[in-house]
Design an enzyme around this catalytic site. Structure first.
Site, PDB file in Angstrom:
ATOM      1  N   LYS A  47      97.631  49.805  49.686  1.00 39.36           N
ATOM      2  CA  LYS A  47      98.756  50.521  50.493  1.00 39.36           C
ATOM      3  C   LYS A  47      99.239  50.981  49.051  1.00 39.36           C
ATOM      4  O   LYS A  47      99.662  50.148  48.071  1.00 39.36           O
ATOM      5  CB  LYS A  47      99.505  49.324  51.254  1.00 39.36           C
ATOM      6  CG  LYS A  47     100.352  49.404  52.437  1.00 39.36           C
ATOM      7  CD  LYS A  47     101.448  48.340  52.407  1.00 39.36           C
ATOM      8  CE  LYS A  47     102.557  48.957  53.161  1.00 39.36           C
ATOM      9  NZ  LYS A  47     103.505  47.912  52.535  1.00 39.36           N
ATOM     10  N   GLN A  48     100.096  52.181  49.549  1.00 35.94           N
ATOM     11  CA  GLN A  48     100.394  52.902  48.744  1.00 35.94           C
ATOM     12  C   GLN A  48     102.483  52.152  49.044  1.00 35.94           C
ATOM     13  O   GLN A  48     102.596  53.119  49.895  1.00 35.94           O
ATOM     14  CB  GLN A  48     100.522  54.623  48.758  1.00 35.94           C
ATOM     15  CG  GLN A  48     101.088  55.072  47.424  1.00 35.94           C
ATOM     16  CD  GLN A  48     100.971  55.055  45.725  1.00 35.94           C
ATOM     17  OE1 GLN A  48      99.839  55.095  45.203  1.00 35.94           O
ATOM     18  NE2 GLN A  48     102.189  54.779  45.185  1.00 35.94           N
ATOM     19  N   GLU A  51     107.083  51.057  45.795  1.00 33.13           N
ATOM     20  CA  GLU A  51     107.493  49.864  44.318  1.00 33.13           C
ATOM     21  C   GLU A  51     106.625  49.220  43.778  1.00 33.13           C
ATOM     22  O   GLU A  51     105.960  49.293  42.741  1.00 33.13           O
ATOM     23  CB  GLU A  51     107.843  48.966  44.333  1.00 33.13           C
ATOM     24  CG  GLU A  51     109.435  49.040  45.349  1.00 33.13           C
ATOM     25  CD  GLU A  51     110.562  49.355  44.165  1.00 33.13           C
ATOM     26  OE1 GLU A  51     110.230  48.286  43.156  1.00 33.13           O
ATOM     27  OE2 GLU A  51     111.491  50.198  44.098  1.00 33.13           O
ATOM     28  N   VAL A  54      99.259  48.439  46.959  1.00 28.22           N
ATOM     29  CA  VAL A  54      97.953  46.898  46.637  1.00 28.22           C
ATOM     30  C   VAL A  54      96.914  47.421  47.034  1.00 28.22           C
ATOM     31  O   VAL A  54      96.010  47.885  47.620  1.00 28.22           O
ATOM     32  CB  VAL A  54      98.675  46.565  48.367  1.00 28.22           C
ATOM     33  CG1 VAL A  54      98.751  44.682  48.704  1.00 28.22           C
ATOM     34  CG2 VAL A  54     100.283  45.772  48.011  1.00 28.22           C
ATOM     35  N   ASP A 170     113.981  39.243  51.078  1.00 26.77           N
ATOM     36  CA  ASP A 170     112.807  40.839  51.519  1.00 26.77           C
ATOM     37  C   ASP A 170     112.215  39.709  52.813  1.00 26.77           C
ATOM     38  O   ASP A 170     111.342  39.655  53.064  1.00 26.77           O
ATOM     39  CB  ASP A 170     112.538  40.857  50.985  1.00 26.77           C
ATOM     40  CG  ASP A 170     111.664  42.226  51.083  1.00 26.77           C
ATOM     41  OD1 ASP A 170     112.363  42.423  52.239  1.00 26.77           O
ATOM     42  OD2 ASP A 170     110.774  43.098  51.139  1.00 26.77           O
TER      43      ASP A 170
HETATM   44  N1  LIG Z   1      97.744  37.877  49.784  1.00 33.36           N
HETATM   45  C1  LIG Z   1      97.444  38.544  50.787  1.00 33.36           C
HETATM   46  N2  LIG Z   1      95.768  38.368  51.386  1.00 33.36           N
HETATM   47  C2  LIG Z   1      96.228  39.382  52.550  1.00 33.36           C
HETATM   48  N3  LIG Z   1      96.736  39.990  52.765  1.00 33.36           N
HETATM   49  C3  LIG Z   1      98.210  40.823  51.801  1.00 33.36           C
HETATM   50  C4  LIG Z   1      98.086  39.673  50.874  1.00 33.36           C
HETATM   51  N4  LIG Z   1      99.589  40.128  50.086  1.00 33.36           N
HETATM   52  C5  LIG Z   1      99.564  41.618  50.597  1.00 33.36           C
HETATM   53  N5  LIG Z   1      98.924  41.846  51.352  1.00 33.36           N
HETATM   54  C6  LIG Z   1      99.018  42.701  52.454  1.00 33.36           C
HETATM   55  O1  LIG Z   1      99.324  43.872  52.059  1.00 33.36           O
HETATM   56  C7  LIG Z   1     100.267  44.364  52.241  1.00 33.36           C
HETATM   57  C8  LIG Z   1     101.855  44.582  51.331  1.00 33.36           C
HETATM   58  O2  LIG Z   1     102.066  43.410  50.620  1.00 33.36           O
HETATM   59  P1  LIG Z   1     103.246  42.659  50.030  1.00 33.36           P
HETATM   60  O3  LIG Z   1     104.326  42.741  51.202  1.00 33.36           O
HETATM   61  O4  LIG Z   1     103.216  41.440  49.338  1.00 33.36           O
HETATM   62  O5  LIG Z   1     103.780  44.191  48.760  1.00 33.36           O
HETATM   63  P2  LIG Z   1     104.409  45.548  49.265  1.00 33.36           P
HETATM   64  O6  LIG Z   1     104.836  46.976  48.611  1.00 33.36           O
HETATM   65  O7  LIG Z   1     106.099  45.228  49.448  1.00 33.36           O
HETATM   66  O8  LIG Z   1     105.221  46.133  50.815  1.00 33.36           O
HETATM   67  P3  LIG Z   1     106.211  45.823  51.995  1.00 33.36           P
HETATM   68  O9  LIG Z   1     107.209  47.069  51.016  1.00 33.36           O
HETATM   69  O10 LIG Z   1     105.363  46.234  53.387  1.00 33.36           O
HETATM   70  O11 LIG Z   1     106.771  44.987  51.777  1.00 33.36           O
HETATM   71  C9  LIG Z   1     100.847  42.793  53.300  1.00 33.36           C
HETATM   72  O12 LIG Z   1     101.725  43.279  54.369  1.00 33.36           O
HETATM   73  C10 LIG Z   1      99.684  42.400  53.808  1.00 33.36           C
HETATM   74  O13 LIG Z   1      99.402  43.155  55.142  1.00 33.36           O
HETATM   75 MG   LIG Z   2     105.735  43.338  51.968  1.00 35.57          MG
END
Ligand SMILES: Nc1ncnc2c1ncn2[C@@H]1O[C@H](COP(=O)(O)OP(=O)(O)OP(=O)(O)O)[C@@H](O)[C@H]1O
Ligand SMILES: [Mg+2]
Length: 263
Positions: A47-48, A51, A54, A170
């Site tokens: 995921k991009q 901020e 992932v 959040d």
């Molecule tokens: N420990 C984990 N195990 C499995 N999947 C995970 C884990 N951490 C994150 N993910 C996946 O990656 C996605 C994004 O993670 P996270 O919410 O921590 O990052 P983010 O950049 O803040 O994303 P967002 O902007 O969607 O909140 C989560 O919704 C989930 O699908």
């Molecule tokens: Mg998130």
């Protein structure tokens, strides 16, 4: 449980260290940022976001999620570095605090404060509570009962988190994962994404945390007012200090309504 790496170590050091010391959950590798980008170049980008990126990878032989907070060009570099560092620290601190209190959050395997990367346990085969609610809403069989159980479970976990004075910052149903049990039933809710979290005992902060969830919940999942009330009821029944928090939540709701009336 992850291995340990001394300050200034590298991912390779962490791998070596893990064989010797498996007690500590957090690894720091302040001067190892050269190794981390190389590691990430081979990882799968999941995921991009605006901020953070992932990634999914194998680390210490374990399925791992790497969350990398990259520099934001639109911000002053000094301020950006400060904010990014703070979010990484906050995320690690709150995850550890939750885990110590028995609240499910991913194990932290490794942290690199130069590249602002956190290596976390991957909750393999999990789905977000958001996706789970959406798919259950479509299914026919005992959906009310299933969703109520889930909402009650979320209320209990948030009560426990707030009793530890952790404010998530959040709360959304995307930031809660459902770990699949052995029989493939949703058995465990894992909280993630603590970058905006902080520690506070103030009922107002906890009330605002619930308000943020309420807004996100009702806009993501239409016609779930009753379900969210169940969540709050379960929160109130589980938390030691809920009455002041719910009072603040009511005040924050009122303020929100007044603001939207004024325009
Ligand atoms: N420990 C984990 N195990 C499995 N999947 C995970 C884990 N951490 C994150 N993910 C996946 O990656 C996605 C994004 O993670 P996270 O919410 O921590 O990052 P983010 O950049 O803040 O994303 P967002 O902007 O969607 O909140 C989560 O919704 C989930 O699908
Ligand atoms: Mg998130």
């Amino acid at each position: 449980m992850g291995g340990t790496c001394e300050k200034g170590g590298s991912i390779q050091d962490a791998n070596r260290g893990s064989r010797q010391q498996r007690k500590a959950e957090v690894n720091t590798a302040q001067e190892s940022s050269m190794a981390v980008p190389e590691f990430l170049s081979k990882a799968e980008l999941l995921k991009q976001g605006a901020e953070a990126r992932v990634y999914r990878a194998q680390f210490l032989g374990k399925p791992t999620i790497v969350k990398e907070r990259f520099p934001k060009r639109y911000r002053h570099p000094v301020l950006d570095e400060k904010l990014t560092h703070r979010r990484t620290v906050q995320e690690v601190r709150s995850i550890l605090r939750c885990r110590r209190a028995g609240i499910s959050a991913p194990v932290i395997y490794f942290v690199d404060y130069n590249s602002h990367c956190i290596f976390l346990e991957e909750i393999v085969g999990s789905s977000t509570v958001r996706d789970h609610i959406a798919s259950t809403q479509w299914s026919e069989s005992c959906k009310e009962q299933k969703l109520e159980q889930l909402a009650e479970h979320v209320g209990q976990i948030l009560a426990k988190m707030h009793d530890e004075d952790v404010i998530h910052g959040d709360l959304t149903t995307s930031n809660m994962l459902l770990r699949r049990g052995p029989k493939d039933v949703a058995s465990d809710i894992v909280l993630i994404d603590f970058g905006l979290s902080y520690i506070s005992a103030l009922p107002e902060d906890k009330g605002v945390d619930l308000y943020v969830l309420e807004k996100a919940f009702l806009s993501t999942h239409p016609n779930t007012e009753e379900l969210f009330e169940k969540l709050l009821k379960s929160y109130a029944a589980s938390s030691r200090k809920s009455s002041a928090v719910i009072k603040k939540l009511d005040e924050v709701r009122l303020r929100g309504r007044k603001r939207s009336m004024v325009g």
